[in-house]
Design a protein around this motif. Structure first.
Motif, PDB file in Angstrom:
ATOM      1  N   ASN A  18       0.861  -1.170   0.000  1.00  0.00           N
ATOM      2  CA  ASN A  18       0.000   0.000   0.000  1.00  0.00           C
ATOM      3  C   ASN A  18       0.899   1.223   0.000  1.00  0.00           C
ATOM      4  O   ASN A  18       1.614   1.471   0.969  1.00  0.00           O
ATOM      5  N   LYS A  19       0.888   2.002  -1.079  1.00  0.00           N
ATOM      6  CA  LYS A  19       1.818   3.129  -1.192  1.00  0.00           C
ATOM      7  C   LYS A  19       1.525   4.237  -0.190  1.00  0.00           C
ATOM      8  O   LYS A  19       2.404   5.032   0.123  1.00  0.00           O
ATOM      9  N   ASP A  20       0.310   4.295   0.347  1.00  0.00           N
ATOM     10  CA  ASP A  20      -0.004   5.309   1.352  1.00  0.00           C
ATOM     11  C   ASP A  20       0.538   4.931   2.728  1.00  0.00           C
ATOM     12  O   ASP A  20       0.916   5.794   3.509  1.00  0.00           O
ATOM     13  N   LYS A  21       0.570   3.637   3.009  1.00  0.00           N
ATOM     14  CA  LYS A  21       1.063   3.165   4.305  1.00  0.00           C
ATOM     15  C   LYS A  21       2.518   2.712   4.252  1.00  0.00           C
ATOM     16  O   LYS A  21       3.162   2.580   5.271  1.00  0.00           O
ATOM     17  N   ASN A  35       4.185  -0.939   8.991  1.00  0.00           N
ATOM     18  CA  ASN A  35       3.936   0.216   8.125  1.00  0.00           C
ATOM     19  C   ASN A  35       5.081   1.207   8.255  1.00  0.00           C
ATOM     20  O   ASN A  35       5.774   1.238   9.265  1.00  0.00           O
TER      21      ASN A  35
END
Length: 71
Positions: A18-21, A35
Motif C-alpha cells: 500500500n503506497k499510502d502506508k 507500516n
C-alpha cells in the motif's frame, strides 16, 4: 518457475503493498507486517523537494522542467 501472487502461508498473512502506508514484511523470529518503510528518508526527500526549486531526485528544475547535466 513463476512466483506466487500471494506469498501468504497458513501462519503468515502477507498484505499487498500500500503506497499510502508503505507497508512491508519485517523478517524476524516472528515475521510480521509493519507500516512506514523508510518513512524518515521519504519525509526528508519530500521536504527537500518542497524547499528548493531543483528536484535532485529527478535531476530537473521544477519551474523549467530542464535537466542539469553538470555537477
Amino acid at each position: 518457475m513463476p512466483y506466487p501472487k500471494n506469498p501468504s502461508t497458513r501462519t503468515l498473512k502477507w498484505d499487498s503493498f500500500n503506497k499510502d502506508k508503505l507497508n512491508y514484511m519485517k523478517f524476524t523470529l516472528e515475521p510480521h507486517m509493519e507500516n512506514g518503510l523508510k518513512l524518515d528518508q521519504l519525509n526528508f526527500w519530500n521536504q527537500l523537494s518542497q524547499e528548493y526549486s531543483f528536484d535532485i531526485v529527478r535531476g530537473i528544475d521544477k519551474e523549467t522542467l530542464l535537466s542539469k547535466d553538470e555537477l
